[in-house]
Design an enzyme around this catalytic site. Structure first.
Site, short mmCIF file in Angstrom:
data_model
loop_
_atom_site.label_atom_id
_atom_site.label_comp_id
_atom_site.label_asym_id
_atom_site.label_seq_id
_atom_site.Cartn_x
_atom_site.Cartn_y
_atom_site.Cartn_z
CG HIS A 151 8.53 2.93 5.00
ND1 HIS A 151 8.83 3.89 5.94
CD2 HIS A 151 7.89 1.94 5.68
CE1 HIS A 151 8.39 3.50 7.12
NE2 HIS A 151 7.82 2.31 7.00
NE ARG A 165 11.40 2.00 10.83
CZ ARG A 165 10.11 2.26 10.58
NH1 ARG A 165 9.28 1.28 10.33
NH2 ARG A 165 9.68 3.51 10.51
CG ASP A 218 4.78 -3.92 2.05
OD1 ASP A 218 4.19 -4.09 3.14
OD2 ASP A 218 4.82 -2.81 1.47
CB CYS A 229 8.11 -3.37 6.23
SG CYS A 229 6.62 -3.54 5.24
N1 NVA Z 1 3.31 -0.81 2.04
C1 NVA Z 1 2.79 -0.70 3.38
C2 NVA Z 1 3.90 -0.50 4.35
C3 NVA Z 1 3.47 -0.41 5.79
C4 NVA Z 1 4.63 -0.21 6.72
C5 NVA Z 1 1.80 0.45 3.44
O1 NVA Z 1 2.09 1.51 2.85
O2 NVA Z 1 0.73 0.29 4.03
N1 CP Z 2 6.72 -1.01 9.23
C1 CP Z 2 6.06 0.09 9.64
O1 CP Z 2 6.34 1.21 9.19
O2 CP Z 2 5.10 -0.16 10.55
P1 CP Z 2 4.02 0.85 11.11
O3 CP Z 2 3.01 1.10 10.00
O4 CP Z 2 3.39 0.11 12.27
O5 CP Z 2 4.66 2.11 11.54
#
Ligand code: NVA
Ligand code: CP
Length: 315
Positions: free
Chosen positions: A128, A298, A230, A270
């Site tokens: 990410h 962001r 996270d 995040c």
């Molecule tokens: N690790 C999380 C991040 C969300 C922004 C996911 O992949 O759901």
């Molecule tokens: N942190 C992040 O990427 O959030 P969203 O899943 O809401 O885009």
């Protein structure tokens, strides 16, 4: 064609330029008159839910003078089996850039390889990068001050990442930390330790395995400048949520654990967060929690990334 699929797609000096541009765009928001995407349409193709990423990209594209086009993967023929390669070739005839959120990282690599417009990774199971750039920028804003060298302020700082250390955010801290010159220590259950894929990528980029992994969360946070966590069950892993709650319980960022980091340490997440699971509500609300600055940034970082990619595409 230049893409942003992984943290290291920008060279260190380019990261400095992205951060500096993000600082300018943030300061002059809406008044900079910079419209590097004027006349352009950028498509967002999402296979997963999103609040921050979708909205910050749509707003950011508009603020740079372009038009966003949101596409749910299942509304495209891609969702019915049309190949990624043909989709990339067709969309490249219409739009000037693709912002893609999906599961398998190879899908965005194949899109980038087949199309002829820049592709931005808006989250895969593997990485990410937009988030970790925004997080590092958020820390650097505090550590460098309003005029200081943002990238230089990150050098040698320690990040402690707790919880699920085998998924996208952990991998992005491993790769991003290496790029920013930070010391990354991860702590989680041994069967969720960083996997072979991120190690292979580090080796392929000749970065060496310069992160630490420990099952002891106290050891990880000791001396940390930044404590990060996270969700325990990421998108696509929901069926494992209950088992992970038991397994990852000891890695919850409690006020006691956060207090064991440096006295001036920042807390980051995040988002979205699950208070009472990976982090206590009082840590999310702590004066040194910068979770909403990360979310805001962001927008500024992604505008800078898009401006750089659009500039490279014009050459
Ligand atoms: N690790 C999380 C991040 C969300 C922004 C996911 O992949 O759901
Ligand atoms: N942190 C992040 O990427 O959030 P969203 O899943 O809401 O885009």
């Amino acid at each position: 064609m230049k893409h942003f699929l992984k943290e290291t797609d920008f060279l260190p000096h380019e990261v400095g330029e992205v951060f500096a541009l993000a600082r300018d765009l943030k300061r002059d928001r809406g008044q900079s008159g910079q419209t590097p995407l004027a006349g352009q349409t950028w498509a967002l193709i999402f296979s997963k839910a999103s609040t921050r990423t979708r909205v910050s990209f749509e707003v950011g594209i508009r603020e740079l003078g372009g038009s966003p086009l949101f596409l749910n993967k299942n509304d495209l023929q891609l969702g019915r089996g049309e190949s990624i390669e043909d989709t990339a070739r067709v969309l490249s005839r219409y739009v000037h850039g693709l912002v893609v959120r999906t599961y398998d990282h190879r899908e965005i690599e194949r899109l980038a390889a087949s199309g002829s417009v820049p592709v931005i990774n808006a989250l895969t199971d593997f990485l990410h990068p937009c988030q970790v750039y925004s997080d590092a920028f958020t820390a650097a804003e505090r550590w460098a001050g309003p005029k200081g060298d943002l990238l230089a302020s990150l050098k040698g700082r320690k990040v402690a990442f707790l919880g699920d250390t085998s998924f996208n955010m952990a991998n992005s801290w491993i790769l991003g930390g290496s790029l920013f010159g930070m010391k990354v220590t991860l702590s989680g259950p041994v069967n969720h330790a960083p996997g072979p894929r991120i190690r292979t990528l580090l080796e392929a980029e000749k970065r060496g395995i310069d992160f630490q992994f420990t099952t002891d969360p106290m050891e990880a946070v000791r001396g940390a400048d930044l404590v990060y966590t996270d969700v325990w069950a990421s998108m696509g892993k929901e069926e494992e949520a209950s088992a992970r709650k038991t397994l990852m319980g000891p890695y919850s960022v409690t006020s006691k654990l956060f207090a064991a980091a440096k006295p001036e340490a920042l807390f980051m997440h995040c988002l979205p967060a699950h208070p009472g699971e990976e982090v206590e509500q009082c840590v999310l609300d702590h004066p040194r929690s910068v979770i909403f600055d990360e979310a805001e940034n962001r927008l500024h970082i992604q505008k800078a990334v898009m401006a750089k990619l659009a500039q490279a595409a014009r050459r």
